[in-house]
Design an enzyme around this catalytic site. Sequence first.
Site, PDB file in Angstrom:
ATOM      1  N   LYS A   1       0.837  -1.205   0.000  1.00 30.07           N
ATOM      2  CA  LYS A   1       0.000   0.000   0.000  1.00 30.07           C
ATOM      3  C   LYS A   1       0.874   1.258   0.000  1.00 30.07           C
ATOM      4  O   LYS A   1       0.660   2.170  -0.787  1.00 30.07           O
ATOM      5  CB  LYS A   1      -0.915  -0.010   1.229  1.00 30.07           C
ATOM      6  CG  LYS A   1      -1.883   1.157   1.271  1.00 30.07           C
ATOM      7  CD  LYS A   1      -3.019   0.893   2.218  1.00 30.07           C
ATOM      8  CE  LYS A   1      -2.609   0.980   3.673  1.00 30.07           C
ATOM      9  NZ  LYS A   1      -2.346   2.360   4.142  1.00 30.07           N
TER      10      LYS A   1
ATOM     11  N   ASP B   1      -6.797   1.169   0.630  1.00 27.22           N
ATOM     12  CA  ASP B   1      -6.823   1.217   2.094  1.00 27.22           C
ATOM     13  C   ASP B   1      -8.261   0.994   2.557  1.00 27.22           C
ATOM     14  O   ASP B   1      -9.135   0.676   1.752  1.00 27.22           O
ATOM     15  CB  ASP B   1      -6.258   2.552   2.603  1.00 27.22           C
ATOM     16  CG  ASP B   1      -7.187   3.711   2.283  1.00 27.22           C
ATOM     17  OD1 ASP B   1      -8.181   3.514   1.529  1.00 27.22           O
ATOM     18  OD2 ASP B   1      -6.942   4.813   2.774  1.00 27.22           O
TER      19      ASP B   1
END
Length: 220
Positions: A127, A145
């Site tokens: 991420k 996310d």
Amino acid sequence: MTGKEKEALRLRASLIMERLAEAIPEPRSELNYNSPFQLLAAVLLSAQTTDRRVNEVTPALFAAAPDPESMAALGPEGIYQHIRSLGLAGGKSRNLAAAALQICRRFGGRVPDTFEDLTSLPGVGGKTARVVLNVGFGRPEIAVDTHILRVSRRLGLTVSSLPDQVSRDLAGLIPEQHLLNAHHYLLLHGRHTCRARSPLCQHCCMQDLCTSPDRKFTEA
Ligand code: SF4
């Protein structure tokens, strides 16, 4: 899913992106930074805390250590003194110092711009790497996310709860011209409007497109 259903979903994704593009004219990060390294550091510090909290500590941190060399020299204990008000400060300090050192030793002091190299740095997961590639290097990456996952599911763009699968689903649906900004469109919509517990559906630009059971038309 049939070809027709897939095509309908692509059209829906295109419409959603157009609505978000209109609603969010400045799709940019809410973290403050002045270089790819400071962006990487800020994203590392943002785990399990808000961008606002990170922005409170980074001015002093970046004044003391603006680049990888000075951050590595500051070391984990020096970094900790600046970020101790954040959650997970011990681990974040160690990772940031180690990542800075590796950027100096392995990459000549420049933040690498490939997913493989970024994720080889301490504390940098998929991420974080995608955020740096998207925001810092202008690549059409979507870092999934909790906000992007929630918004994508509510809008019917995915049925998965697995970030990597959601990322693939979005990449296969979102028109190319919106891929660069899709990360911030979905993130900022989730953070400020399509909130987890109290979505502001009465202010949402996609009321007519959304069939989520989470829709709520009450004032926050
Ligand atoms: S209508 Fe509500 S639940 Fe649906 S996308 Fe908008 S804010 Fe989210």
